[in-house]
Scaffold this motif. Structure first.
Motif, short mmCIF file in Angstrom:
data_model
loop_
_atom_site.label_atom_id
_atom_site.label_comp_id
_atom_site.label_asym_id
_atom_site.label_seq_id
_atom_site.Cartn_x
_atom_site.Cartn_y
_atom_site.Cartn_z
N HIS A 1 -35.48 16.39 1.99
CA HIS A 1 -34.45 16.56 3.01
C HIS A 1 -34.79 15.35 3.85
N TRP B 1 -28.60 20.57 3.36
CA TRP B 1 -28.89 21.16 2.13
C TRP B 1 -29.00 22.48 2.06
N SER C 1 -31.45 23.72 -5.52
CA SER C 1 -30.98 22.88 -4.25
C SER C 1 -29.86 21.98 -4.47
N ARG D 1 -27.88 18.87 -2.30
CA ARG D 1 -27.89 18.14 -1.07
C ARG D 1 -26.49 17.46 -1.01
#
Length: 539
Positions: free
Chosen positions: A68, A459, A466, A468
């Protein structure tokens, strides 16, 4: 004095690299970084969600988390970018005779856990914060107990502000991690104790007042006064407006107010959803937004069927493009989620005082025990209408310093601010951007005159996958793909007017770190270079 641990040989740590090494007797991992010839040692996990920092990158003297993009100074672990709230614990280290020796305190064996109580209560490293000083008679009021308000309060104390800080929240809860609501919390993997960003004790120790369950009703710019429902007004010397968003409830839709028709914005909303879906067999989600799709991922369970109603042909088509949208739809369908695409809801039906179905314009009737409204939010700015000329969507225009008027700043979901890369006025509803806004606004409330220049980053996580995204593209001329979207291993570059303005990726975390950095600096390659086969990983 702590004992020294002979961790590794010097050759194991090249210049500019991040490497994690175990300690004896099943002790904690230690992250080593070599920058300009100097060795530095830290806890190996990011204090935000526990990401392995060895998979991140060391960029221009900063350690950047792979998940992150929390950022820490390599010199001492000082936090320089959220979403982490705390500094990275640093350890004493020395290099001698081609060996690297470290001293690791006992608390270092507590890796960050996204479902644990806040780090302030389990021994995490807190930034050096000040407390209030009687000599400073100023009052700074922060409207909003979300990402921006909480980070602004922390920043004010870090910057040495000694006056009164009042954080005002419409919710009856300390500021909490809203990003978990549609993911771990709704899936039952994060408990209520894991939600607060900080506990009450943190705010008490740093003399930050929390005014909870307080709804602002107006703002008088001349008097520098905020009015409230059933509370006396507050005078401010500096004001931060960060009230966040209000979920769209489809008030013109017949049946919108039936029991069992629920939004998802607050922790109270999530608690209501968890209670309503406990025995539900049919859940219908109206809207294929990030919140809607994350909720679908979290609510899908054995014996429960989830259907998503989307206006677009595929989810996220207007945000990420049809290819990525189709990939996400296929991922959900593989798990058992049903879709009604290019569909319009005409009514919500009920019986015995509870929702029972969703009527579509096509004539199709979907049975529903619970209906989740995932159709976006609008800025919670109704109380500002007399003070400002708001945008059509309810947003509030600010300058590059996030200032909306003398002594007044705005941050987070409501702020329409100029993107540093293009100057385009943009309103972005992202958690990390709100935190970054809160920090910059707080510094400017103290007279720092700092422009907001960060590249937006967000995200989403669905079924453990995941995506992003860095930058911002409301429209594009083309999308250049590297990798395989269908296999969830790709970089997607969004091109507008012969410039890359945004990028999305899956399974390319290290590349995304570099891209976000270069995007913020305006140093991305040309679209032509990418078309000609330039491989991003080689940059």
């Amino acid at each position: 004095m702590l004992p020294e641990i002979d961790l590794t040989d010097s050759a194991s740590l090249p210049e500019g690299e991040l490497c994690a090494f175990p300690t004896p007797d099943n002790g904690p991992e230690v992250l080593l970084a070599r920058h300009q010839g100097q060795v530095h040692a830290f806890a190996a996990r990011c204090p935000h969600y526990g990401a392995p920092l060895a998979k991140g990158k060391l960029v221009e003297g900063r350690i950047i988390c792979p998940w992150h993009h929390a950022c820490f100074q390599v010199a001492d672990g000082t936090l320089c970018e959220p979403p982490a709230l705390d500094d990275l614990p640093a350890f004493a280290v020395r290099e001698a005779d081609n060996r690297i020796w470290v001293q690791v305190p006992p608390a270092a064996d507590r890796p960050a856990d996204p479902n644990a109580t806040p780090t302030a209560e389990v021994g995490g490293t807190l930034p050096p914060l000040e407390a209030a000083s009687p000599a400073d008679e100023r009052t700074f009021v922060l409207i909003g107990g979300g990402a921006a308000g909480a980070f602004a309060a922390q920043t004010l104390r870090q910057e040495g502000f000694g006056g009164r800080i009042v954080v005002v929240s419409a919710e009856d809860a300390v500021p909490y991690d809203r990003t978990k609501l549609s993911k771990a919390y709704l899936a039952g993997k994060a408990k209520p104790a894991a939600m607060p960003l900080r506990t009450h004790g943190f705010y008490e120790r740093h003399t930050v007042e929390l005014l909870l369950a307080a709804r602002a009703t107006g703002l008088d710019l001349a008097k520098r006064e905020v009015t409230f429902e059933n509370r006396p007004p507050l005078h401010y010397d500096q004001l931060l407006l960060a009230p966040g968003g209000t979920p769209n409830l489809l008030p013109k839709l017949p049946g919108h107010d039936l029991p069992g028709v629920l939004p998802l914005r607050t922790q109270a909303d999530a608690d209501a959803l968890l209670a309503a879906t406990k025995d539900a067999k049919q859940v219908v989600i109206i809207g294929s937004s990030f919140i809607g799709m994350e909720a679908a991922s979290s609510l899908l369970s054995e014996g429960r069927h989830v259907t998503v109603i989307a206006q677009e042909k595929v989810p996220f088509q207007r945000v990420l493009g049809p290819e990525i949208g189709a990939m996400f739809q296929a991922l959900h369908q593989e798990k058992g989620v049903g879709f009604e695409v290019e569909a319009e809801v005409t009514a919500l039906l009920g019986a015995a005082g509870h929702v029972t179905g969703v009527q579509l314009k096509s004539g199709r009737l979907l049975p529903a025990d619970v209906v989740v409204l995932g159709v976006g939010v609008r800025p919670a700015t109704d109380f500002l209408q007399a003070a400002f000329q708001l945008e059509k969507d309810g947003g509030l225009v600010v300058d590059a310093y996030l200032q909306a008027a003398p002594h007044v700043y705005a941050a987070g979901d409501i702020a329409r601010f100029p993107l540093a890369a293009t100057g385009q006025l943009t309103r972005i509803e992202h958690w990390r951007v709100a935190q970054q806004h809160g920090r910059v606004a707080a510094r400017n409330m103290l007279g720092k005159q700092e422009k907001f220049v960060a590249a937006p980053f967000f995200w989403t996580q669905q079924y453990g996958k995941s995506l992003r995204y860095a930058g911002h593209a409301e429209r594009w001329d083309e999308i250049i793909y590297h990798g395989d979207v269908a296999k969830q291993d790709f970089m997607a570059f969004y091109v507008l007017d012969e410039q890359i303005v945004a990028a999305a990726s899956m399974n390319r975390d290290a590349d995304m770190i570099y891209l976000a950095e270069l995007l913020g600096q305006g140093r991305l390659p040309t679209p032509a270079a990418l078309h000609e086969g330039m491989q991003w990983a080689a940059l």
